[in-house]
Design a protein around this motif. Structure first.
Motif, PDB file in Angstrom:
ATOM      1  N   SER A 121       0.849  -1.189   0.000  1.00 36.30           N
ATOM      2  CA  SER A 121       0.000   0.000   0.000  1.00 36.30           C
ATOM      3  C   SER A 121       0.882   1.234   0.000  1.00 36.30           C
ATOM      4  CB  SER A 121      -0.900   0.016   1.242  1.00 36.30           C
ATOM      5  OG  SER A 121      -1.682  -1.160   1.315  1.00 36.30           O
ATOM      6  N   TYR A 122       0.394   2.320  -0.632  1.00 36.33           N
ATOM      7  CA  TYR A 122       1.200   3.532  -0.784  1.00 36.33           C
ATOM      8  C   TYR A 122       0.357   4.778  -0.519  1.00 36.33           C
ATOM      9  CZ  TYR A 122       4.348   0.510  -3.508  1.00 36.33           C
ATOM     10  OH  TYR A 122       5.177  -0.489  -3.926  1.00 36.33           O
ATOM     11  N   PHE A 123       1.063   5.825  -0.078  1.00 33.39           N
ATOM     12  CA  PHE A 123       0.476   7.160  -0.065  1.00 33.39           C
ATOM     13  C   PHE A 123       1.597   8.175  -0.202  1.00 33.39           C
ATOM     14  CE2 PHE A 123      -0.872  11.069   2.186  1.00 33.39           C
ATOM     15  CZ  PHE A 123      -1.921  11.416   1.348  1.00 33.39           C
ATOM     16  N   VAL A 124       1.440   9.096  -1.141  1.00 32.86           N
ATOM     17  CA  VAL A 124       2.441  10.147  -1.356  1.00 32.86           C
ATOM     18  C   VAL A 124       2.031  11.386  -0.571  1.00 32.86           C
ATOM     19  CG1 VAL A 124       3.611  11.604  -3.034  1.00 32.86           C
ATOM     20  CG2 VAL A 124       2.995   9.257  -3.634  1.00 32.86           C
ATOM     21  N   LEU A 125       2.885  11.814   0.356  1.00 32.56           N
ATOM     22  CA  LEU A 125       2.628  12.999   1.153  1.00 32.56           C
ATOM     23  C   LEU A 125       3.083  14.236   0.379  1.00 32.56           C
ATOM     24  CD1 LEU A 125       3.215  10.496   3.154  1.00 32.56           C
ATOM     25  CD2 LEU A 125       3.342  12.256   4.906  1.00 32.56           C
ATOM     26  N   ASP A 126       2.353  15.326   0.512  1.00 29.65           N
ATOM     27  CA  ASP A 126       2.760  16.539  -0.184  1.00 29.65           C
ATOM     28  C   ASP A 126       3.800  17.301   0.635  1.00 29.65           C
ATOM     29  OD1 ASP A 126       1.442  18.143   1.761  1.00 29.65           O
ATOM     30  OD2 ASP A 126      -0.437  18.012   0.653  1.00 29.65           O
ATOM     31  N   ASN A 127       4.222  18.447   0.127  1.00 32.60           N
ATOM     32  CA  ASN A 127       5.323  19.190   0.739  1.00 32.60           C
ATOM     33  C   ASN A 127       4.997  19.767   2.115  1.00 32.60           C
ATOM     34  OD1 ASN A 127       7.002  18.693  -1.441  1.00 32.60           O
ATOM     35  ND2 ASN A 127       6.387  20.558  -2.522  1.00 32.60           N
ATOM     36  N   THR A 128       3.722  19.773   2.486  1.00 32.21           N
ATOM     37  CA  THR A 128       3.357  20.296   3.806  1.00 32.21           C
ATOM     38  C   THR A 128       3.803  19.354   4.912  1.00 32.21           C
ATOM     39  OG1 THR A 128       1.169  19.272   3.730  1.00 32.21           O
ATOM     40  CG2 THR A 128       1.371  21.511   2.848  1.00 32.21           C
ATOM     41  N   TYR A 129       4.195  18.120   4.555  1.00 32.59           N
ATOM     42  CA  TYR A 129       4.595  17.133   5.549  1.00 32.59           C
ATOM     43  C   TYR A 129       6.104  17.037   5.707  1.00 32.59           C
ATOM     44  CZ  TYR A 129      -0.236  15.455   5.476  1.00 32.59           C
ATOM     45  OH  TYR A 129      -1.598  15.360   5.567  1.00 32.59           O
ATOM     46  N   GLN A 130       6.831  18.064   5.347  1.00 33.13           N
ATOM     47  CA  GLN A 130       8.274  18.046   5.502  1.00 33.13           C
ATOM     48  C   GLN A 130       8.675  18.666   6.837  1.00 33.13           C
ATOM     49  OE1 GLN A 130      10.690  19.257   2.176  1.00 33.13           O
ATOM     50  NE2 GLN A 130       9.070  18.821   0.708  1.00 33.13           N
ATOM     51  N   GLN A 131       9.555  17.949   7.532  1.00 31.60           N
ATOM     52  CA  GLN A 131      10.117  18.398   8.807  1.00 31.60           C
ATOM     53  C   GLN A 131       9.025  18.836   9.786  1.00 31.60           C
ATOM     54  OE1 GLN A 131      13.215  21.241   7.591  1.00 31.60           O
ATOM     55  NE2 GLN A 131      14.720  19.633   7.924  1.00 31.60           N
ATOM     56  N   GLU A 132       8.070  17.938   9.970  1.00 27.25           N
ATOM     57  CA  GLU A 132       7.060  18.135  11.005  1.00 27.25           C
ATOM     58  C   GLU A 132       6.587  16.763  11.466  1.00 27.25           C
ATOM     59  OE1 GLU A 132       2.715  18.451   9.010  1.00 27.25           O
ATOM     60  OE2 GLU A 132       3.876  20.297   8.953  1.00 27.25           O
ATOM     61  N   TRP A 133       5.936  16.725  12.618  1.00 28.97           N
ATOM     62  CA  TRP A 133       5.440  15.469  13.156  1.00 28.97           C
ATOM     63  C   TRP A 133       4.252  14.974  12.336  1.00 28.97           C
ATOM     64  CZ3 TRP A 133       7.881  12.414  16.402  1.00 28.97           C
ATOM     65  CH2 TRP A 133       8.845  12.962  17.256  1.00 28.97           C
ATOM     66  N   ILE A 134       4.266  13.680  12.011  1.00 30.83           N
ATOM     67  CA  ILE A 134       3.212  13.046  11.224  1.00 30.83           C
ATOM     68  C   ILE A 134       2.753  11.786  11.953  1.00 30.83           C
ATOM     69  CG2 ILE A 134       2.568  12.075   8.977  1.00 30.83           C
ATOM     70  CD1 ILE A 134       5.170  13.406   7.885  1.00 30.83           C
ATOM     71  N   HIS A 135       1.465  11.605  12.053  1.00 28.10           N
ATOM     72  CA  HIS A 135       0.919  10.369  12.631  1.00 28.10           C
ATOM     73  C   HIS A 135       0.683   9.368  11.507  1.00 28.10           C
ATOM     74  CE1 HIS A 135      -2.174   7.680  14.453  1.00 28.10           C
ATOM     75  NE2 HIS A 135      -1.416   7.849  15.508  1.00 28.10           N
ATOM     76  N   VAL A 136       1.284   8.175  11.627  1.00 31.38           N
ATOM     77  CA  VAL A 136       1.109   7.119  10.631  1.00 31.38           C
ATOM     78  C   VAL A 136       0.588   5.874  11.326  1.00 31.38           C
ATOM     79  CG1 VAL A 136       2.901   8.018   9.107  1.00 31.38           C
ATOM     80  CG2 VAL A 136       3.516   6.349  10.865  1.00 31.38           C
ATOM     81  N   GLU A 154      -6.441   9.630   8.830  1.00 29.63           N
ATOM     82  CA  GLU A 154      -7.295   9.427   7.670  1.00 29.63           C
ATOM     83  C   GLU A 154      -6.846   8.211   6.867  1.00 29.63           C
ATOM     84  OE1 GLU A 154      -7.217  12.987   5.376  1.00 29.63           O
ATOM     85  OE2 GLU A 154      -8.267  14.187   6.881  1.00 29.63           O
ATOM     86  N   LEU A 155      -7.810   7.412   6.426  1.00 30.41           N
ATOM     87  CA  LEU A 155      -7.515   6.267   5.577  1.00 30.41           C
ATOM     88  C   LEU A 155      -7.030   6.751   4.212  1.00 30.41           C
ATOM     89  CD1 LEU A 155      -7.611   3.209   5.054  1.00 30.41           C
ATOM     90  CD2 LEU A 155      -9.996   3.505   4.348  1.00 30.41           C
ATOM     91  N   LYS A 156      -5.851   6.257   3.797  1.00 26.57           N
ATOM     92  CA  LYS A 156      -5.261   6.707   2.531  1.00 26.57           C
ATOM     93  C   LYS A 156      -5.180   5.611   1.474  1.00 26.57           C
ATOM     94  CE  LYS A 156      -4.498  10.891   3.994  1.00 26.57           C
ATOM     95  NZ  LYS A 156      -5.319  12.006   3.466  1.00 26.57           N
ATOM     96  N   ASP A 157      -5.117   4.346   1.879  1.00 20.80           N
ATOM     97  CA  ASP A 157      -5.046   3.272   0.906  1.00 20.80           C
ATOM     98  C   ASP A 157      -5.528   1.978   1.542  1.00 20.80           C
ATOM     99  OD1 ASP A 157      -4.584   2.014  -1.494  1.00 20.80           O
ATOM    100  OD2 ASP A 157      -2.409   1.849  -1.262  1.00 20.80           O
ATOM    101  N   THR A 158      -6.198   1.153   0.747  1.00 21.01           N
ATOM    102  CA  THR A 158      -6.692  -0.158   1.179  1.00 21.01           C
ATOM    103  C   THR A 158      -6.341  -1.184   0.116  1.00 21.01           C
ATOM    104  OG1 THR A 158      -8.570   0.852   2.350  1.00 21.01           O
ATOM    105  CG2 THR A 158      -8.716  -1.499   1.855  1.00 21.01           C
ATOM    106  N   ASP A 159      -5.805  -2.321   0.538  1.00 20.80           N
ATOM    107  CA  ASP A 159      -5.519  -3.423  -0.374  1.00 20.80           C
ATOM    108  C   ASP A 159      -6.042  -4.716   0.240  1.00 20.80           C
ATOM    109  OD1 ASP A 159      -3.709  -2.405  -2.714  1.00 20.80           O
ATOM    110  OD2 ASP A 159      -2.977  -1.399  -0.919  1.00 20.80           O
TER     111      ASP A 159
END
Length: 216
Positions: A121-136, A154-159
């Protein structure tokens, strides 16, 4: 912060770097006070990682807060996989960032006869997610055969795997790793509040987890 009141067992939590029910060791990573929730571990991207006794369960939920120092590297968040080009020889699962800010979940399942299925499964994060805390987060549910990948609640991909398949256990190694793929792709940045459950939390559970953490 405690886990959600779901009545489900949390196999481990590393927030203030406390691990329940599991043996763990830190190799090189540094405990710092600048975590997303409280304290966290900082990884240098060269050889730092945390070793965790292998967590093999039919269903799973994994979540963590991560802070990447760069989006130009491959950064492993959690490695519970034995990789092989032959899907029938793969084991377990792997969550990592690829260069270019793409989050990837790799997971192998198997039926009662031992026949395996593999999905990525994949998700491409945009530039707003650089050098900040991200919940995965990610989940696998054997009842539905679905693996789900989440970012910021948020759900980003399902396989889909065959219904009834369980996660192929990691038997080739006795340990799983936070921040490393054993021989490379070391995480460069910080990881905080790692949680692993022995069941697949719902989309609502994941969203609630994220919202609660954002209050800190």
């Amino acid at each position: 912060m405690g886990h959600l009141n779901t009545g489900r067992e949390m196999l481990c939590r590393i927030g203030v770097w406390i691990l329940l029910y599991r043996i763990w060791s830190i190799y090189g990573a540094t405990l710092v006070s600048t975590g997303r929730i409280d304290s966290c571990l900082e990884f240098d991207g060269s050889n730092d990682y945390v070793s965790v006794l292998a967590i093999n369960t039919n269903d799973i939920t994994f979540s963590a807060w991560v802070y990447r120092d760069s989006t130009n590297t491959v950064d492993t968040v959690f490695n519970g996989m034995k990789y092989n080009a032959d899907n029938q020889l793969k084991e377990g699962f792997l969550l990592r960032f690829l260069a270019g800010n793409m989050l990837q979940l790799m997971l192998t399942s198997e039926n009662d006869a031992g026949t395996k299925a593999y999905q990525s499964s994949y998700f491409v994060l945009d530039n707003t997610y650089q050098q900040e805390w991200i919940h995965v987060a990610f989940t696998y549910n054997k009842v539905t055969g679905e693996q789900k990948l989440y970012v910021t609640g948020e759900l980003k991909d399902t396989d889909a795997h065959p219904v009834g398949n369980t996660i192929s256990p990691l038997v080739s190694y006795s340990e799983m790793q936070i921040g490393s793929e054993r021989t490379g792709n070391f995480f460069h940045g910080k990881i905080d509040d790692v949680k692993v459950y022995d069941t697949a939390l719902t989309e609502e559970d994941i969203a609630e987890m994220y919202v609660k953490d954002c209050r800190f």
